[in-house]
Design an enzyme around this catalytic site. Structure first.
Site, short mmCIF file in Angstrom:
data_model
loop_
_atom_site.label_atom_id
_atom_site.label_comp_id
_atom_site.label_asym_id
_atom_site.label_seq_id
_atom_site.Cartn_x
_atom_site.Cartn_y
_atom_site.Cartn_z
CD GLU A 148 -4.92 -2.60 9.91
OE1 GLU A 148 -5.98 -2.31 9.32
OE2 GLU A 148 -4.05 -3.35 9.43
CD GLN B 90 -2.90 -1.08 2.33
OE1 GLN B 90 -2.60 -1.66 3.37
NE2 GLN B 90 -4.02 -0.40 2.22
CE1 TYR C 296 -9.47 0.79 10.12
CE2 TYR C 296 -9.21 -1.57 10.37
CZ TYR C 296 -8.72 -0.35 9.96
OH TYR C 296 -7.48 -0.27 9.38
CG HIS D 291 -0.55 -6.07 5.50
ND1 HIS D 291 -0.73 -5.38 6.68
CD2 HIS D 291 -1.65 -5.81 4.77
CE1 HIS D 291 -1.88 -4.73 6.65
NE2 HIS D 291 -2.46 -4.98 5.50
CG PHE E 262 -8.24 4.19 5.87
CD1 PHE E 262 -8.98 4.05 7.03
CD2 PHE E 262 -8.63 3.46 4.75
CE1 PHE E 262 -10.09 3.21 7.08
CE2 PHE E 262 -9.73 2.61 4.79
CZ PHE E 262 -10.47 2.49 5.96
CD1 TRP F 53 -5.67 2.25 7.47
CD2 TRP F 53 -3.94 0.90 7.92
NE1 TRP F 53 -5.12 1.86 6.27
CE2 TRP F 53 -4.06 1.04 6.52
CE3 TRP F 53 -2.91 0.11 8.44
CZ2 TRP F 53 -3.20 0.39 5.64
CZ3 TRP F 53 -2.07 -0.53 7.56
CH2 TRP F 53 -2.21 -0.39 6.18
CD GLU G 74 -8.22 0.58 2.22
OE1 GLU G 74 -7.09 0.85 2.67
OE2 GLU G 74 -8.94 -0.30 2.69
CD1 TRP G 75 -6.54 -2.92 1.21
CD2 TRP G 75 -4.90 -3.92 0.07
NE1 TRP G 75 -5.51 -3.22 2.09
CE2 TRP G 75 -4.51 -3.83 1.42
CE3 TRP G 75 -4.01 -4.52 -0.85
CZ2 TRP G 75 -3.28 -4.31 1.88
CZ3 TRP G 75 -2.79 -5.00 -0.38
CH2 TRP G 75 -2.44 -4.88 0.95
CG ASN H 122 -3.05 -7.28 8.10
OD1 ASN H 122 -3.29 -6.61 9.10
ND2 ASN H 122 -3.75 -7.17 6.98
CD GLU H 123 -7.44 -6.68 8.33
OE1 GLU H 123 -7.95 -6.78 7.20
OE2 GLU H 123 -7.56 -5.64 9.03
#
Ligand code: NAG
Ligand code: NAG
Ligand code: NAG
Ligand code: NAG
Ligand code: NAG
Ligand code: NAG
Ligand code: NAG
Ligand code: NAG
Ligand code: NAG
Length: 571
Positions: A472, A112, A390, A213, A538, A522, A529-530, A258-259
């Site tokens: 985040e 990113q 979030y 990530h 962000f 974040w 953002e992807w 990550n996630e």
């Protein structure tokens, strides 16, 4: 700088000849194994094509930050909790304080922010393929240049240090270290991160590093299907061994992943560009990914401990707080299913020792049981309950009911069989759970008042021995990408209110007995953002993508002032 990897031609064995079929390279039709002899440059040319390069292409040395840039903005709104939050120490709630040793920081992820995608021997990653070839990304944007962090990190670390930030959480691009994911190691990639870590230490900012990530080396996806193949476990551990040997205890915290909910949800990868490398049915693929992820995380954790690495190592999980949309039994059960298929999918094995029963009900027909040895290796492989927390949402049963969905593999919600929304039923007015973020981040609403309940739920359900870290949290200011005047962009009232209310909710939870040890906002600055590209922001800093100049937004001052007010004097 040229890396030895770039210069040499290398031999690679590709199990699945089909992987390269789409490239037009002649592959033997009969044998399942073919021998390829390709370079990193070949991979780029065959699978990605031309990339953009930046005009700033040497490391930018930090320049002093003009004192005028550090003047906080005037107050932007009328706070609901207390006034004077912009003025440190004023209007502080004396019932609240952050525990000793509490840290806060800002975060980013390699694809990113870095740019410089072909520089110093980096191999292509899954996300280079997604943005260039395989997915629809807003305005066709890519990570080729993005905010050029590969060259701007010294300036950026200086800029966050000047705001009193204690920690910088960034990720390492696997394909900078192993351009093919396995095989030869690229020393130039390691040297780059040597200096990022050293620069953090030089400015008194803790380096916190995520090993993965989402930017899987593309070669691994093409040759054996990435996270759907057990081979990835050993390749990942070979990669993490290199990181641990190089930086071990120098890094303040490691995050193995990550996630996983998000990146395992990328499977099956889109048809067309990718040739099928697995027979695993689509609906099962995310769960195989999750299974191998857990094994890879467990092995990395045990490896680090065997190397006497003592710093915390955790997995960043993600998800919002879950509320039943109505008080019906079905909606209550939908909430339980949602915890099981989100947080529980990974948190149960990591903290309780096995998958949640509602998940196992689906996966037990194809996933192997963990052996006792695997179970022990995975349980405890996350020192903190690290959560990207979030927002919040309402959950409810599918239209056909939970049983109806479970009985119909064609239901769009199968196998999870819960539904979610951000609005109350029409009978209750149909109102949102909280203010909406930018229209391109539909999943995100400001629902900070649910954070204390969320943290209690985590603590009570998974009882993490070392506590919780929020890895985040952040907000997209609506329509920020459409603003053309810098001062309009820097004045970000929804993001400022989000950070203020979020941190106050954290303080409330701490006061009520939740063990929260740190948090990461974040993000350090606006970035890619992807698949939403640069259409949503962000950042705590605005980045002018034409000049690569950075500017602090009002929200950054809001956040920094809160920590200044509530941090203990000794910290
Ligand atoms: C790979 O290709 C290069 C250039 O064509 C050649 O010099 C080299 O010998 C080949 N290596 C192997 C192991 O086949
Ligand atoms: C670096 O950028 C300059 C322009 O700023 C350009 O002339 C040069 O070719 C670039 N070098 C590389 C290696 O991309
Ligand atoms: C101060 O904190 C206490 C404890 O969390 C809370 O009950 C109270 O509402 C807070 N006061 C204000 C003005 O926010
Ligand atoms: C994105 O790429 C597609 C396919 O090359 C092209 O048709 C479209 O015009 C591009 N969109 C933008 C905004 O550049
Ligand atoms: C780790 O520490 C133990 C005890 O101090 C020691 O015996 C062992 O050799 C160390 N292992 C490594 C890999 O440094
Ligand atoms: C799985 O769920 C179905 C449907 O709710 C139920 O009938 C079945 O007993 C469950 N099986 C297990 C092994 O829990
Ligand atoms: C999920 O909920 C929405 C309403 O928010 C509804 O329109 C949709 O049909 C539901 N989906 C299923 C599969 O039940
Ligand atoms: C799902 O859909 C396919 C084709 O659309 C059909 O053949 C199959 O019977 C359906 N399965 C169920 C469980 O309804
Ligand atoms: C970004 O920089 C360019 C070039 O200096 C300038 O024209 C533009 O106004 C800047 N954008 C903002 C929002 O400041």
């Amino acid at each position: 700088m040229r890396s030895s990897v770039l210069g040499s031609r290398l031999l690679f064995i590709c199990d699945a000849a089909v992987a390269l079929a789409s490239s037009g390279i002649a592959t033997a039709s009969a044998p399942l194994t073919t021998t390829l002899n390709i370079t990193v440059e070949d991979l780029w040319n065959l699978y990605i094509g031309p990339v953009e390069t930046a005009s700033i292409n040497t490391t930018v040395e930090p320049t002093p930050i003009p004192s005028a840039e550090l003047i906080p903005p005037p107050q932007l709104y009328y706070p609901s909790y207390l006034s004077g939050a912009q003025i440190p120490g004023q209007g502080k709630n004396e019932s609240w304080s952050l525990p000793a040793g509490f840290w806060w920081g800002v975060s980013s992820a390699s694809y990113q922010v870095e740019g410089a995608v072909k520089v110093d021997g980096r191999g292509p990653s899954l996300w280079d393929a997604f943005t260039h070839r395989a997915m629809s990304v807003a305005d066709n944007q890519t990570g080729d240049v993005t905010i050029n962090e590969y060259y701007m990190y010294k300036q950026d670390i200086q800029r966050i240090a000047a705001m009193g930030v204690k920690a910088y959480s960034f990720s390492i691009a696997w394909s900078r270290i192993f351009p093919f994911g396995n095989g030869p190691i690229n020393e130039a990639g390691l040297k780059h991160y040597d200096d990022v870590i050293e620069t953090c230490l030089q400015y008194g900012v803790q380096p916190q590093v995520t090993m993965y990530h989402w930017d899987l080396p593309l070669y691994i996806q093409l040759s054996y299907g990435g996270w759907t193949n057990e081979k990835i476990v050993d390749d990942f551990v070979a990669y993490t061994r290199v990181l641990l040997e190089r930086w071990g205890n120098k890094v303040a915290q490691w995050y193995t992943f990550n996630e996983p909910i998000s990146f395992c949800g990328e499977y099956p990868v889109p048809d067309g560009y990718f040739t099928r490398t697995t027979d695993i049915p689509d609906v099962q693929q995310p769960f195989w990914c999750g299974h191998y992820m857990l094994l890879a995380a467990g092995k990395t954790y045990q490896l680090a401990r065997s190397m006497n690495i003592t710093v915390p190592i955790s997995i960043k999980n993600n998800g919002g707080y879950k509320l039943p949309r109505t008080s019906s039994d079905e909606d209550t059960e939908a909430v339980q299913r949602a915890w099981a298929f989100n947080e529980g999918w990974f948190a149960d094995p990591l903290f309780l020792g096995d998958y949640p029963s509602r998940l196992k009900n689906f996966t037990s027909s194809f996933l192997p049981e963990f052996t006792a040895e695997e179970r022990n290796m995975i349980k405890g492989a996350s020192d903190y309950f690290a959560h990207d927390a979030y927002t919040a949402a309402y959950y409810m049963a599918p239209d056909v009911g939970i049983e109806g969905c479970l009985a119909d593999a064609n239901n769009s919600l199968y196998p999870k069989c819960y539904n979610s929304t951000y609005t109350l039923p029409a009978s209750e007015g149909g109102w949102l759970i909280g203010p909406a973020s930018d229209p391109n981040t539909r999943w995100l609403h400001k629902a900070t008042e649910w954070l204390p309940a969320f943290l209690h739920y985590i603590q009570d359900t998974w009882t993490p021995a070392n506590g919780i870290v929020i890895t985040e949290f952040g907000m997209t200011e609506p329509f920020e990408a459409y603003k053309t005047k810098r001062e309009d962009i820097l004045t970000d009232p929804l993001r400022s209110a989000y950070y203020r209310d979020y941190v106050q909710a954290m303080l409330m939870a701490i006061q009520e007995g939740v063990t929260l040890v740190g948090c990461l906002a974040w993000s350090i600055a606006d970035n890619l953002e992807w698949t939403a590209g640069f259409t949503v922001k962000f950042g705590l800093q605005y980045v002018n993508l034409t000049t690569q100049e950075r500017y602090y937004k009002a929200s950054f001052f809001e956040l920094a002032n809160l920590f200044q007010a509530y941090m203990r004097d000794s910290e």
